[in-house]
Design an enzyme around this catalytic site. Structure first.
Site, short mmCIF file in Angstrom:
data_model
loop_
_atom_site.label_atom_id
_atom_site.label_comp_id
_atom_site.label_asym_id
_atom_site.label_seq_id
_atom_site.Cartn_x
_atom_site.Cartn_y
_atom_site.Cartn_z
N THR A 260 0.86 -1.17 0.00
CA THR A 260 0.00 0.00 0.00
C THR A 260 0.90 1.23 0.00
O THR A 260 1.55 1.52 1.00
CB THR A 260 -0.91 0.01 1.23
OG1 THR A 260 -1.73 -1.16 1.23
CG2 THR A 260 -1.82 1.24 1.22
N LEU A 261 0.94 1.93 -1.11
CA LEU A 261 1.81 3.09 -1.23
C LEU A 261 1.17 4.35 -0.67
O LEU A 261 1.86 5.29 -0.28
CB LEU A 261 2.19 3.31 -2.70
CG LEU A 261 2.93 2.14 -3.36
CD1 LEU A 261 3.29 2.50 -4.80
CD2 LEU A 261 4.20 1.80 -2.58
#
Length: 259
Positions: free
Chosen positions: A41-42
């Site tokens: 999850t950026l």
């Protein structure tokens, strides 16, 4: 450059197993052999903003609005971000809604496990705070953090507790705490009120919290004038139905310089 066919990946994987006498035992190994990468999850997608908490003479009071923002879109307006745990602990989440739901499911399973043991013991607020700190720090060290900041408050054996932990495992305790934009706007207001009256009643603490939520609604573009107040006392945890603060926008005429 053309991509290699799937059969080539399979043959390389089989050849590696024979040559190195190893066998992949988990999904990470399978992904490596197939030439794929794991995902991270950026950045959070659907998020919740500030959570406020402060001590009063009988326990701890929390507040959080019910908005789930999809970027700058006020998409979901009925998201509950306060969680009751073990009848003595209240937890508030700021950040990614999906990650907060993951933590909520984990804590609910912990309650089920404790009840199955039926040994008369449950986690105290300090233990919940410590557990969340270890979990968030572990995910951070794996470069796959849970994008949430948490406030944990409660009562254990007459001791009032309030702690903070962020997504990289930084944790501390304080009599007043706030996450998100509230850490800049509401925290000074709560500190001032607490220093002037450290033994305030529940009613007085609610008035301070509502005032802070009103100011956050004025100043925070990701907030909503619909919020829940929860509190922990020796009698248990209470999370009230959502309410709205009275607002006065006449002051807007005095704001200049943004034309």
């Amino acid at each position: 450059k053309m991509a290699a066919p799937c059969g080539l990946f399979a043959s390389q994987r089989f050849e590696s197993i024979l040559t190195n006498n190893t066998h992949p035992t988990n999904m990470e190994s399978d992904l490596q052999y197939q030439g794929l990468s794991r995902t991270r999850t950026l950045q959070p997608i659907t998020t919740g903003t500030s959570v406020l908490a402060m001590k009063f003479d009988e326990g701890v009071v929390f507040a959080a609005d019910t908005l789930g923002s999809y970027g700058s879109l006020a998409r979901f307006r009925d998201i509950e971000r306060l969680l009751s745990f073990n009848d003595n602990t209240l937890i508030g989440f700021t950040g990614d809604i999906a990650d907060s739901q993951f933590i909520r499911n984990m804590l609910e399973q912990k309650v089920i496990d404790d009840r199955c043991l039926d040994d008369g013991h449950g986690l105290a607020p300090q233990s919940v705070h410590s557990m969340l700190t270890r979990m968030l720090y572990k995910r951070r060290t794996k470069f796959d953090p849970l994008w949430v900041n948490c406030l944990v408050g409660g009562i254990d054996k007459g001791n009032i507790y309030l702690g903070y932990v962020d997504k990289i495992g930084t944790a501390y305790e304080a009599p007043t705490l706030a996450t998100g934009f509230g850490g800049h706007i509401a925290q000074p207001m709560m500190r001032k009120a607490y220093e002037e009256n450290p033994n305030m009643s529940l009613t007085e603490a609610k008035q301070v919290i509502i005032k802070c939520m009103r100011v956050l609604y004025y100043r925070d573009a990701r907030s909503l004038n619909r919020f829940q107040i929860g509190y922990v006392r020796s009698t248990g945890v209470t999370i009230e139905e959502p309410i709205s603060a009275d607002t006065d926008w006449s002051v807007a005429e005095m704001v200049t310089g943004y034309e």
